[in-house]
Design a protein around this motif. Structure first.
Motif, PDB file in Angstrom:
ATOM      1  N   LEU A  11     106.851  25.286  46.013  1.00 20.62           N
ATOM      2  CA  LEU A  11     107.706  24.803  46.742  1.00 20.62           C
ATOM      3  C   LEU A  11     107.525  24.962  48.664  1.00 20.62           C
ATOM      4  O   LEU A  11     108.671  25.832  48.558  1.00 20.62           O
ATOM      5  CB  LEU A  11     108.393  23.643  46.187  1.00 20.62           C
ATOM      6  N   PRO A  87      99.874  20.122  54.254  1.00 24.00           N
ATOM      7  CA  PRO A  87      99.562  19.174  52.800  1.00 24.00           C
ATOM      8  C   PRO A  87      98.195  19.834  52.294  1.00 24.00           C
ATOM      9  O   PRO A  87      98.365  19.886  50.566  1.00 24.00           O
ATOM     10  CB  PRO A  87     100.001  17.899  52.773  1.00 24.00           C
ATOM     11  N   THR A  90      98.217  22.101  48.900  1.00 26.03           N
ATOM     12  CA  THR A  90      99.064  21.882  47.578  1.00 26.03           C
ATOM     13  C   THR A  90      97.344  22.489  46.047  1.00 26.03           C
ATOM     14  O   THR A  90      95.983  21.647  46.689  1.00 26.03           O
ATOM     15  CB  THR A  90      99.179  20.573  47.743  1.00 26.03           C
ATOM     16  N   GLN A 117     101.135  27.110  40.667  1.00 26.81           N
ATOM     17  CA  GLN A 117     101.279  26.571  41.936  1.00 26.81           C
ATOM     18  C   GLN A 117     101.914  26.110  42.826  1.00 26.81           C
ATOM     19  O   GLN A 117     102.975  26.899  42.943  1.00 26.81           O
ATOM     20  CB  GLN A 117     101.838  24.720  40.975  1.00 26.81           C
ATOM     21  N   THR A 119     102.880  24.204  46.367  1.00 28.63           N
ATOM     22  CA  THR A 119     103.225  23.143  46.914  1.00 28.63           C
ATOM     23  C   THR A 119     103.075  22.816  48.093  1.00 28.63           C
ATOM     24  O   THR A 119     104.712  23.115  48.180  1.00 28.63           O
ATOM     25  CB  THR A 119     104.554  21.861  45.758  1.00 28.63           C
ATOM     26  N   VAL A 120     102.629  22.324  48.672  1.00 26.80           N
ATOM     27  CA  VAL A 120     103.536  21.809  50.227  1.00 26.80           C
ATOM     28  C   VAL A 120     103.420  20.128  50.697  1.00 26.80           C
ATOM     29  O   VAL A 120     102.803  19.692  50.716  1.00 26.80           O
ATOM     30  CB  VAL A 120     102.278  22.601  51.528  1.00 26.80           C
ATOM     31  N   SER A 121     105.015  20.249  51.112  1.00 21.18           N
ATOM     32  CA  SER A 121     105.969  19.078  50.728  1.00 21.18           C
ATOM     33  C   SER A 121     106.682  18.425  51.707  1.00 21.18           C
ATOM     34  O   SER A 121     107.784  19.838  51.653  1.00 21.18           O
ATOM     35  CB  SER A 121     105.961  18.257  49.925  1.00 21.18           C
TER      36      SER A 121
END
Length: 122
Positions: A11, A87, A90, A117, A119-121
């Motif tokens: 992340l 984002p 992702t 995985q 995830t760009v958040s």
């Protein structure tokens, strides 16, 4: 006979960076091509970047100038340096390897890793 393992996902906030690794092992005679593919939720798996044994590279349009692919031929390992993440980056990142196995050197076979995985958040 051949194992392909990705690592380095996680992340990260928008604008951040991650470095993915892909290692191929087993009865490998030679590796011709290594590539990264991304699959977002409900989307098809698309090319992110690829690199051939001679070092030539190609990138998907959405990642040009932000991502850099490289490989260490001696270690049968490929890397993806991802900067300025967005984002829309992702997804699950898969490694694809096209290689020749010892004892079957006239035939190229394609192998995939299990994915990692990203995830760009905020």
């Amino acid at each position: 006979q051949v194992q392909v393992v990705e690592s380095g996902g996680g992340l990260v906030q928008p604008g951040g960076s991650l470095r993915l690794s892909c290692a191929a092992s087993g009865n490998i005679f030679s590796i011709n091509y290594m590539g990264w593919y991304r699959q977002g939720s409900g989307k098809q798996r698309d090319l992110v970047a690829g690199i051939v044994s001679g070092g030539s590279t190609n990138y998907g349009d959405s990642v040009k100038s932000r991502f850099t692919i490289s490989r260490d031929n001696a270690k049968n390992t490929m890397y993806l340096q991802m900067n300025s993440l967005k984002p829309e980056d992702t997804g699950v990142y898969y490694c694809q390897v096209q290689l020749r196995i010892v004892g079957t050197t006239s035939v190229f076979s394609t192998h995939w890793g299990q994915g990692t995985q990203v995830t760009v958040s905020p």
